[in-house]
Design a protein around this motif. Structure first.
Motif, PDB file in Angstrom:
ATOM      1  N   GLU A 194       1.234 -10.949  -4.021  1.00 57.02           N
ATOM      2  CA  GLU A 194       1.672 -10.224  -2.926  1.00 57.02           C
ATOM      3  C   GLU A 194       2.541 -11.018  -1.829  1.00 57.02           C
ATOM      4  O   GLU A 194       2.303 -12.225  -1.731  1.00 57.02           O
ATOM      5  CB  GLU A 194       0.466  -9.364  -2.440  1.00 57.02           C
ATOM      6  N   ARG A 250      -5.809  -1.082  -3.182  1.00 59.13           N
ATOM      7  CA  ARG A 250      -4.495  -1.577  -3.842  1.00 59.13           C
ATOM      8  C   ARG A 250      -3.692  -0.446  -3.595  1.00 59.13           C
ATOM      9  O   ARG A 250      -3.738   0.825  -3.870  1.00 59.13           O
ATOM     10  CB  ARG A 250      -4.652  -2.064  -5.167  1.00 59.13           C
ATOM     11  N   GLY A 260      -6.269  -5.508   1.344  1.00 52.61           N
ATOM     12  CA  GLY A 260      -7.360  -5.071   0.402  1.00 52.61           C
ATOM     13  C   GLY A 260      -8.648  -5.112   0.902  1.00 52.61           C
ATOM     14  O   GLY A 260      -8.879  -4.190   1.899  1.00 52.61           O
TER      15      GLY A 260
END
Length: 706
Positions: A253, A283, A304
């Motif tokens: 990410e 997610r 997250g």
């Protein structure tokens, strides 16, 4: 004084700038340090269109609250000002003071956090601390105004560097967004190839279009937009790339702006006022799966399972039912229980991970019915546990996921994994060692090891200042002396800044209540999983000289034990030992004070040091208590001065040699040595069978040829 001048002044209210009394928009007043720095707010423009700008969340310093605000204080103050409000799940809802009275009558768009007093106006995107709201109400009442212009509350003035960074981030986000391609513009083969690479073959193009997901071709990354504000404009991006590995697909990410400097909920723009239920995932791909398979509103957390920023709670207030489906592992399950406390236990339901309940993306790929899984979600709040039936699934989950239940593994200390099995939430670890043995240096590396794996860490160093501590940890992180490589400083500092690491600004003697208040607020704001206190003696203070010092210590240890259990946060407490002889090893009984420290602790770690030894390998770490499974043991450590790190030496690498006080002692030692000559000869006869192991990899080719 400023308020008196304000009330008697002649400045028009619409262009007035408040000299703010607080320095942290999160509600902290007094000294907290990531050193914790707040997010500054700047309102620009006129009318009803405003843009929130966020200051770079630099290394955060956590300050303690001089006068902590409670929900009772907030309610009493609002009533005293005749401000109507509704009691929500995690916030109080009130009419906004930044909207015209005729407009706000039926819309309670001002949200006040019950824990911190932080407020957010949904209509104008104005946000600030509880003190800011009090100032606004006082001025409004004194000036007999019906509302205040949003321009009245200005944020912190930006430095040139911060302004340039913000503009670069905004430009970078716009550039990536404009260069990315919607899936509807890809050929069928291209779209199918990308979906296969990310394992989302069952996600339709219409779902991707609904959430605005695009493809950035130069890096082959999926682009997930963060939209916000009254006009749902672009605020930031998250880019997700996929890399195939033996164990499946590994995702990487990247966010613009950087992670931690801005928080938003992916899928926020797809929510409507008519929605009463929402599914929160960990997610973005899981949010797509939930929305497509069930039709329910769904959002994804920006970081997250590591954090649920309180600034996002107002956006979830409208939902009467919040289902947390953060993933299919034990860590996600633990995060779900912690986040449900912020959101309100009564409205939250949790999807318990298991063989038939993986994360939403995997469940969709496996053809499972996501609606049935969501319907089976359990309430977050149980009145009581009356039978094994309610515990059965939890017990089975621990048996199936033994490695995950054992906690986060250390990457730098594999021997510690063998004994303790891992770092677990809700435990209390007591750590001790001789004076000057390197307790702070070792525990900083131990905490840094966990922090690099996503364990949100709060450091309370009362013995050395934060600059020196940060320097030690940065050296350990870079594994080199940066004094000799200053050209690499910015590179390592940028990477170090991205760690979820925070520091308290306390130094010297401190009151236990102030420390606990700071820890509690840090857990709420930053979802801290690990708190390090260095050390206990600095909290015993001098104000209670008439009280037994052992009783004071027992009270402090009991308070930390209760905090660790109630908050689900691991606390590592450093305690100095009693004075021992140099030739004696420390024991559990060597911990200063009474036996309560070792009784309350789940783990007891001792850094042993043989002071009468000169060669490397004289330090070792001993685990004398392990409540998780009872395993105890000891393993040697090598200290590398260049990087300030400890490592486990190769077996047989070092042989400890005692330092002789004078030459005569060496002569006296020769006599006993001769007595054992026979045993040594026998050992030498057996040695040739082990020779191949020692010559497996010669270091010097010249030596080998000789």
């Amino acid at each position: 004084m400023w308020r008196r001048l304000l009330l008697g002044g002649h400045s028009p209210l619409g262009v007035l700038t408040f000299p703010l009394r607080r320095h942290f928009s999160s509600g902290f007043r007094g000294p907290l340090t990531h050193s914790i720095t707040p997010r500054a707010v700047t309102l620009r423009g006129t009318g009803s269109s405003f843009c929130r700008e966020y200051k770079k969340d630099a290394q955060a310093t956590v300050e303690f609250l001089e006068t902590p605000v409670t929900v009772t204080d907030i309610k009493q103050y609002l009533r005293s000002k005749d401000v109507p409000f509704n009691d929500g799940f995690s916030c109080l809802h009130a009419p906004s003071v930044f909207v015209d009275a005729a407009t706000r009558a039926e819309r309670f768009s001002l949200f006040v956090d019950k824990t911190t007093g932080q407020f957010l106006c949904m209509d104008t995107q104005v946000e600030g601390s509880w003190e800011d709201l009090q100032d606004c109400l006082e001025v409004m009442q004194a000036e007999e105004q019906n509302f205040l212009s949003p321009q009245v509350l200005l944020g912190f003035p930006e430095s040139a560097e911060e302004r340039d960074q913000r503009e670069r981030d905004a430009e970078e986000a716009r550039r990536i967004w404009s260069a990315s391609v919607p899936f509807s513009e890809l050929t069928e083969d291209e779209a199918q190839l990308v979906k296969t690479m990310f394992q989302i073959t069952k996600i339709t193009n219409s779902t991707l279009k609904k959430f605005g997901v695009r493809l950035f071709k130069p890096t082959k990354s999926l682009v997930f937009p963060w939209l916000g504000g009254p006009d749902s404009s672009l605020k930031g991006l998250k880019l997700l790339s996929a890399q195939s590995s033996d164990g499946g697909v590994h995702y990487n990410e990247a966010t613009v702006p950087k992670c931690g400097s801005y928080d938003n909920l992916f899928g926020l723009a797809s929510l409507t006022r008519a929605d009463s239920q929402v599914v929160v995932t960990g997610r973005e791909l899981d949010t797509l799966a939930v929305s497509q398979a069930t039709g329910l509103a769904s959002v994804a957390l920006p970081r997250g399972v590591s954090c649920l920023p309180p600034a996002l709670l107002p956006y979830l207030e409208q939902f009467k039912r919040v289902t947390l489906w953060l993933g299919g592992d034990v860590r996600s399950w633990e995060a779900s229980k912690i986040f449900s406390r912020k959101l309100g236990l009564r409205r939250c339901r949790l999807v318990r991970p298991g063989e038939y309940r993986p994360c939403p993306g995997e469940a969709l790929a496996q053809g499972k019915n996501l609606s049935i899984i969501l319907a089976a979600a359990i309430p977050a709040a149980h009145k009581s546990i009356v039978s094994f039936k309610q515990l059965r699934e939890d017990v089975y989950g621990e048996l199936v996921n033994t490695d995950q239940v054992a906690g986060v593994k250390w990457s730098r200390f594999p021997e510690l994994n063998r004994i303790l099995k891992g770092h677990r939430k809700g435990e209390l670890t007591v750590f001790t060692g001789p004076t000057g043995s390197g307790k702070t240096t070792f525990i900083s590396e131990l905490a840094l090891d966990l922090c690099t794996q996503g364990v949100n860490t709060l450091w309370g160093s009362f013995e050395i200042n934060n600059v020196r501590l940060a320097k030690i940890m940065l050296t350990q992180f870079a594994m080199q002396r940066l004094e000799e490589n200053l050209d690499q400083y910015d590179y390592w500092a940028d990477k170090f800044e991205e760690l979820p690491l925070y520091f308290m600004t306390f130094h010297g003697q401190q009151n236990i209540k102030s420390v606990l208040d700071t820890m509690q607020h840090a857990v709420y704001l930053y979802d801290i999983n690990h708190v390090v206190i260095d050390n206990l003696q600095f909290m015993m203070g001098q104000e209670n000289l008439s009280v037994d010092k052992f009783a004071v210590q027992d009270h402090i240890i009991g308070a930390f034990r209760k905090f660790a259990t109630n908050s689900g946060c691991h606390v590592t407490l450093i305690i100095h030992p009693r004075k021992e002889e140099d030739d004696r090893e420390l024991q559990t009984a060597s911990i200063f004070g009474s036996a309560k420290a070792s009784q309350e602790a789940d783990n007891v770690l001792i850094l042993q040091e043989k002071k009468l030894v000169s060669c490397p390998g004289r330090r070792s770490l001993q685990v004398t208590k392990n409540r998780f499974d009872g395993d105890v043991g000891v393993f040697p450590l090598d200290f590398v001065k260049a990087s300030l790190t400890f490592s486990t030496p190769v077996k047989g690498k070092h042989k400890l040699k005692k330092i002789a006080a004078n030459p005569e002692e060496n002569k006296d030692a020769e006599a006993p040595a001769k007595k054992d000559s026979g045993a040594k000869r026998e050992k030498a006869e057996k040695q040739p069978s082990k020779t191949p192991k020692s010559t497996r990899a010669p270091k010097n080719p010249a030596t080998e040829s000789e």
